[in-house]
Scaffold this motif. Sequence first.
Motif, PDB file in Angstrom:
ATOM      1  N   PHE A  58       0.699  -1.101   0.056  1.00 54.79           N
ATOM      2  CA  PHE A  58       0.006  -0.073  -0.013  1.00 54.79           C
ATOM      3  C   PHE A  58       0.745   1.225   0.093  1.00 54.79           C
ATOM      4  O   PHE A  58       0.437   2.340   0.501  1.00 54.79           O
ATOM      5  N   TYR A  59       2.336   1.187  -0.571  1.00 56.94           N
ATOM      6  CA  TYR A  59       2.683   2.420  -0.909  1.00 56.94           C
ATOM      7  C   TYR A  59       2.344   2.995  -1.966  1.00 56.94           C
ATOM      8  O   TYR A  59       2.000   2.358  -2.899  1.00 56.94           O
ATOM      9  N   SER A  60       2.365   4.256  -2.111  1.00 58.11           N
ATOM     10  CA  SER A  60       2.164   4.808  -3.755  1.00 58.11           C
ATOM     11  C   SER A  60       3.183   4.805  -4.509  1.00 58.11           C
ATOM     12  O   SER A  60       4.304   4.456  -4.223  1.00 58.11           O
ATOM     13  N   VAL A  61       3.034   4.872  -5.822  1.00 58.95           N
ATOM     14  CA  VAL A  61       3.890   4.680  -6.469  1.00 58.95           C
ATOM     15  C   VAL A  61       4.932   5.811  -6.569  1.00 58.95           C
ATOM     16  O   VAL A  61       6.390   5.561  -6.968  1.00 58.95           O
ATOM     17  N   SER A  62       4.685   7.026  -6.262  1.00 65.58           N
ATOM     18  CA  SER A  62       5.699   8.051  -6.258  1.00 65.58           C
ATOM     19  C   SER A  62       6.574   7.666  -4.964  1.00 65.58           C
ATOM     20  O   SER A  62       7.925   7.928  -5.028  1.00 65.58           O
ATOM     21  N   ASP A  63       6.044   7.305  -3.943  1.00 67.58           N
ATOM     22  CA  ASP A  63       6.630   6.896  -2.543  1.00 67.58           C
ATOM     23  C   ASP A  63       7.759   5.737  -2.953  1.00 67.58           C
ATOM     24  O   ASP A  63       8.852   5.868  -2.784  1.00 67.58           O
ATOM     25  N   VAL A  64       7.292   5.003  -3.816  1.00 69.09           N
ATOM     26  CA  VAL A  64       8.238   3.628  -3.944  1.00 69.09           C
ATOM     27  C   VAL A  64       9.261   4.014  -5.048  1.00 69.09           C
ATOM     28  O   VAL A  64      10.325   3.850  -4.827  1.00 69.09           O
ATOM     29  N   ALA A  65       8.826   4.981  -6.076  1.00 74.37           N
ATOM     30  CA  ALA A  65       9.801   5.611  -6.809  1.00 74.37           C
ATOM     31  C   ALA A  65      11.124   6.136  -6.067  1.00 74.37           C
ATOM     32  O   ALA A  65      12.282   6.349  -6.424  1.00 74.37           O
ATOM     33  N   ARG A  66      10.618   6.948  -5.209  1.00 74.92           N
ATOM     34  CA  ARG A  66      11.653   7.853  -4.273  1.00 74.92           C
ATOM     35  C   ARG A  66      12.406   6.804  -3.421  1.00 74.92           C
ATOM     36  O   ARG A  66      13.702   7.270  -3.140  1.00 74.92           O
ATOM     37  N   MET A  67      11.782   5.663  -2.880  1.00 76.47           N
ATOM     38  CA  MET A  67      12.564   4.634  -1.996  1.00 76.47           C
ATOM     39  C   MET A  67      13.710   4.074  -2.873  1.00 76.47           C
ATOM     40  O   MET A  67      14.747   3.764  -2.338  1.00 76.47           O
ATOM     41  N   LEU A  68      13.248   3.760  -3.980  1.00 78.31           N
ATOM     42  CA  LEU A  68      14.164   2.856  -4.971  1.00 78.31           C
ATOM     43  C   LEU A  68      15.141   3.878  -6.075  1.00 78.31           C
ATOM     44  O   LEU A  68      15.924   3.029  -6.582  1.00 78.31           O
ATOM     45  N   ASP A  69      14.892   5.047  -5.812  1.00 77.43           N
ATOM     46  CA  ASP A  69      15.697   6.039  -6.437  1.00 77.43           C
ATOM     47  C   ASP A  69      15.700   5.624  -7.949  1.00 77.43           C
ATOM     48  O   ASP A  69      16.488   5.562  -8.782  1.00 77.43           O
ATOM     49  N   VAL A  70      14.429   5.554  -8.501  1.00 78.70           N
ATOM     50  CA  VAL A  70      14.002   5.538  -9.943  1.00 78.70           C
ATOM     51  C   VAL A  70      12.793   6.375  -9.996  1.00 78.70           C
ATOM     52  O   VAL A  70      12.240   7.067  -9.147  1.00 78.70           O
ATOM     53  N   SER A  71      12.778   6.762 -11.528  1.00 81.81           N
ATOM     54  CA  SER A  71      11.631   7.719 -11.728  1.00 81.81           C
ATOM     55  C   SER A  71      10.499   7.174 -11.605  1.00 81.81           C
ATOM     56  O   SER A  71      10.067   5.852 -11.924  1.00 81.81           O
TER      57      SER A  71
END
Length: 153
Positions: free
Chosen positions: A120-133
């Motif tokens: 249930f993390y948002s796509v934008s949060d996951v992108a920030r966590m993984l350092d990808v766009s």
Amino acid sequence: MQMQLPIFPEDTKLVNACLGFKKSDDFVYYFHNGSAIFCHQKDDVNSYRYITANLVDNGLCKCSELADALGVSRRNIERYTKHLREKGSDWFLKRPERRGGAHKITDEMMQKAEGLINDFYSVSDVARMLDVSEGALRYHIKKGNIKKNWSLR
């Protein structure tokens, strides 16, 4: 030294007075004073880059002459020549094909992203966590490489 009269095959496109090229079947042939000196398949981009750099590096033509004859950017020919001088011929001829593959989002990265999205993390949060766009993640979600578990929502 006896002067050689340049005699080129019919339908040869001249780069300068002593250098020309000709497309025949699926190959491109390069001629110096009428003698074939290089050949590559029409679709072999690495060989094309190596040969054009080699022609300039050996002083058979100028970058601008070759660019005008081939209908490409002079800057590209200059770049190929610089790579040949600095990195050698192996840089052209033994390069692995890298186009079409994700360089940041590996299979392992997609599994992590899928797990975080399903937690249930948002796509934008996951992108920030993984350092990808975020766009890269959304692309892989749309393609089906990363699956959202819709039954949890």
